[in-house]
Scaffold this motif. Structure first.
Motif, PDB file in Angstrom:
ATOM      1  N   ILE A 239     -35.966 -41.988  61.915  1.00 17.97           N
ATOM      2  CA  ILE A 239     -37.142 -42.904  61.323  1.00 17.97           C
ATOM      3  C   ILE A 239     -38.395 -42.848  62.614  1.00 17.97           C
ATOM      4  N   ALA A 240     -37.878 -42.709  63.850  1.00 21.38           N
ATOM      5  CA  ALA A 240     -38.922 -42.550  64.878  1.00 21.38           C
ATOM      6  C   ALA A 240     -39.378 -41.179  64.792  1.00 21.38           C
ATOM      7  N   ALA A 241     -38.665 -40.140  64.601  1.00 18.40           N
ATOM      8  CA  ALA A 241     -39.054 -38.881  64.593  1.00 18.40           C
ATOM      9  C   ALA A 241     -40.105 -38.647  63.536  1.00 18.40           C
ATOM     10  N   ALA A 242     -39.667 -39.135  62.158  1.00 14.21           N
ATOM     11  CA  ALA A 242     -41.065 -39.502  60.999  1.00 14.21           C
ATOM     12  C   ALA A 242     -42.231 -39.814  61.366  1.00 14.21           C
ATOM     13  N   LYS A 243     -41.980 -41.050  62.092  1.00 10.06           N
ATOM     14  CA  LYS A 243     -43.427 -41.640  62.720  1.00 10.06           C
ATOM     15  C   LYS A 243     -43.948 -40.675  63.508  1.00 10.06           C
ATOM     16  N   LEU A 244     -43.451 -39.944  64.615  1.00  7.56           N
ATOM     17  CA  LEU A 244     -43.960 -39.188  65.372  1.00  7.56           C
ATOM     18  C   LEU A 244     -44.604 -37.941  64.603  1.00  7.56           C
ATOM     19  N   SER A 245     -44.063 -37.509  63.743  1.00  9.38           N
ATOM     20  CA  SER A 245     -44.493 -36.338  62.593  1.00  9.38           C
ATOM     21  C   SER A 245     -45.785 -36.866  62.165  1.00  9.38           C
ATOM     22  N   GLY A 246     -45.866 -38.207  61.615  1.00  8.11           N
ATOM     23  CA  GLY A 246     -46.980 -39.000  61.006  1.00  8.11           C
ATOM     24  C   GLY A 246     -48.110 -39.201  61.840  1.00  8.11           C
ATOM     25  N   LEU A 247     -47.822 -39.263  63.211  1.00 11.13           N
ATOM     26  CA  LEU A 247     -49.122 -39.478  64.234  1.00 11.13           C
ATOM     27  C   LEU A 247     -49.784 -38.212  64.475  1.00 11.13           C
ATOM     28  N   ASN A 248     -48.613 -37.208  64.343  1.00  8.24           N
ATOM     29  CA  ASN A 248     -49.236 -35.742  64.431  1.00  8.24           C
ATOM     30  C   ASN A 248     -50.307 -35.273  63.418  1.00  8.24           C
ATOM     31  N   LEU A 249     -49.974 -35.768  62.142  1.00 10.19           N
ATOM     32  CA  LEU A 249     -50.679 -35.478  61.033  1.00 10.19           C
ATOM     33  C   LEU A 249     -52.039 -36.381  61.184  1.00 10.19           C
ATOM     34  N   LEU A 250     -51.948 -37.469  62.013  1.00  6.93           N
ATOM     35  CA  LEU A 250     -53.462 -38.312  62.056  1.00  6.93           C
ATOM     36  C   LEU A 250     -54.155 -37.438  63.267  1.00  6.93           C
ATOM     37  N   ALA A 251     -53.480 -36.955  64.149  1.00  9.28           N
ATOM     38  CA  ALA A 251     -54.155 -36.135  65.231  1.00  9.28           C
ATOM     39  C   ALA A 251     -54.833 -35.102  64.522  1.00  9.28           C
ATOM     40  N   GLN A 252     -54.012 -34.248  63.638  1.00  6.60           N
ATOM     41  CA  GLN A 252     -54.813 -33.349  62.906  1.00  6.60           C
ATOM     42  C   GLN A 252     -55.949 -33.618  62.001  1.00  6.60           C
ATOM     43  N   ILE A 253     -55.924 -34.723  61.340  1.00  9.70           N
ATOM     44  CA  ILE A 253     -56.960 -35.388  60.622  1.00  9.70           C
ATOM     45  C   ILE A 253     -58.130 -35.758  61.556  1.00  9.70           C
ATOM     46  N   HIS A 254     -57.879 -36.287  62.803  1.00  8.28           N
ATOM     47  CA  HIS A 254     -59.033 -36.500  63.684  1.00  8.28           C
ATOM     48  C   HIS A 254     -59.648 -35.394  64.017  1.00  8.28           C
ATOM     49  N   ALA A 255     -58.935 -34.220  64.489  1.00  8.71           N
ATOM     50  CA  ALA A 255     -59.319 -33.026  64.547  1.00  8.71           C
ATOM     51  C   ALA A 255     -60.317 -32.388  63.828  1.00  8.71           C
ATOM     52  N   ALA A 256     -59.607 -32.289  62.347  1.00  8.15           N
ATOM     53  CA  ALA A 256     -60.365 -31.610  61.337  1.00  8.15           C
ATOM     54  C   ALA A 256     -61.826 -32.225  60.976  1.00  8.15           C
ATOM     55  N   LEU A 257     -61.594 -33.572  60.980  1.00 10.69           N
ATOM     56  CA  LEU A 257     -63.022 -34.293  60.839  1.00 10.69           C
ATOM     57  C   LEU A 257     -63.787 -34.961  61.964  1.00 10.69           C
ATOM     58  N   ASP A 258     -63.628 -34.145  63.173  1.00 10.48           N
ATOM     59  CA  ASP A 258     -64.440 -34.347  64.135  1.00 10.48           C
ATOM     60  C   ASP A 258     -64.352 -35.920  64.719  1.00 10.48           C
ATOM     61  N   GLY A 259     -63.137 -36.611  64.544  1.00 13.85           N
ATOM     62  CA  GLY A 259     -62.745 -37.948  64.907  1.00 13.85           C
ATOM     63  C   GLY A 259     -63.451 -38.813  63.849  1.00 13.85           C
ATOM     64  N   ASP A 260     -63.956 -38.338  62.786  1.00 16.78           N
ATOM     65  CA  ASP A 260     -64.538 -39.353  61.722  1.00 16.78           C
ATOM     66  C   ASP A 260     -63.461 -39.932  60.775  1.00 16.78           C
ATOM     67  N   PHE A 261     -62.567 -40.841  60.824  1.00 14.43           N
ATOM     68  CA  PHE A 261     -61.430 -41.390  60.000  1.00 14.43           C
ATOM     69  C   PHE A 261     -62.123 -41.777  58.785  1.00 14.43           C
ATOM     70  N   GLU A 262     -63.288 -42.287  58.803  1.00 15.63           N
ATOM     71  CA  GLU A 262     -64.031 -42.989  57.757  1.00 15.63           C
ATOM     72  C   GLU A 262     -64.326 -41.871  56.322  1.00 15.63           C
ATOM     73  N   ARG A 263     -64.236 -40.589  56.941  1.00 10.64           N
ATOM     74  CA  ARG A 263     -64.190 -39.671  55.800  1.00 10.64           C
ATOM     75  C   ARG A 263     -63.078 -39.473  54.837  1.00 10.64           C
ATOM     76  N   VAL A 264     -61.973 -40.174  55.464  1.00  6.42           N
ATOM     77  CA  VAL A 264     -60.552 -40.205  54.643  1.00  6.42           C
ATOM     78  C   VAL A 264     -60.929 -40.839  53.511  1.00  6.42           C
ATOM     79  N   ARG A 265     -60.670 -40.421  52.315  1.00  8.29           N
ATOM     80  CA  ARG A 265     -60.742 -41.094  51.204  1.00  8.29           C
ATOM     81  C   ARG A 265     -59.421 -41.557  50.529  1.00  8.29           C
ATOM     82  N   GLN A 266     -58.285 -40.923  50.780  1.00  9.61           N
ATOM     83  CA  GLN A 266     -56.984 -41.102  50.336  1.00  9.61           C
ATOM     84  C   GLN A 266     -56.103 -39.713  50.903  1.00  9.61           C
TER      85      GLN A 266
END
Length: 154
Positions: free
Chosen positions: A63-90
């Protein structure tokens, strides 16, 4: 209304550094209103959660491994959207692969680690459809790899 960055700070969520592609592919791609994120393994700062759930590692570590993969997804979202998480709709879809021992079937329970961190960080925007698959082997022997499709504002 609380911003996603404020929500993440309140929850104590710290993003790992964005993982760079390890081959001839890109870590993310934006196509119109969709952000596609390549598979993110259970690794951070060169240290990973390696092994087969139900054999080398137990369920809580999986479960901790899956959480870490999720954190890496969030890091990619952050990079892709130049740090603007508010652009995430869903978060539309995640596909999780869990390296498992023969006979291990609690794959969805492991993937809840990723799903939970996405909802904790993004609120209802983090709720998604999901497929969870058991795998014989994953890149680098990592316990979990997850990819995602996210609807974003242009």
């Amino acid at each position: 209304m609380e911003s996603i960055a404020e929500r993440m700070a309140r929850a104590g969520i710290t993003l790992p550094l964005q993982r760079q592609a390890q081959g001839n592919y890109v870590p993310f791609l934006i196509d119109g209103s969709q952000l596609w994120i390549s598979g993110q393994v259970s690794s951070c700062a060169g240290k990973g959660i390696i092994g087969r759930v139900g054999d080398d590692i137990d369920v809580p570590t999986g479960i901790a491994a899956a959480k870490l993969s999720g954190l890496n997804l969030l890091a990619q979202i952050h990079a892709a959207l130049d740090g603007d998480f508010e652009r995430v709709r869903q978060v539309v879809r995640i596909t999780g692969h869990v390296q498992v021992a023969d006979g291990f079937v609690a794959i969805p329970q492991i993937m809840n680690g990723c799903s939970d961190v996405l909802v904790e960080a993004l609120g209802d925007r983090g709720r998604h459809t999901r497929t969870s698959v058991g795998a014989y082997r994953l890149p680098g022997g990592h316990a979990v790899e997850v990819d995602a499709v996210i609807r974003i504002a242009a």
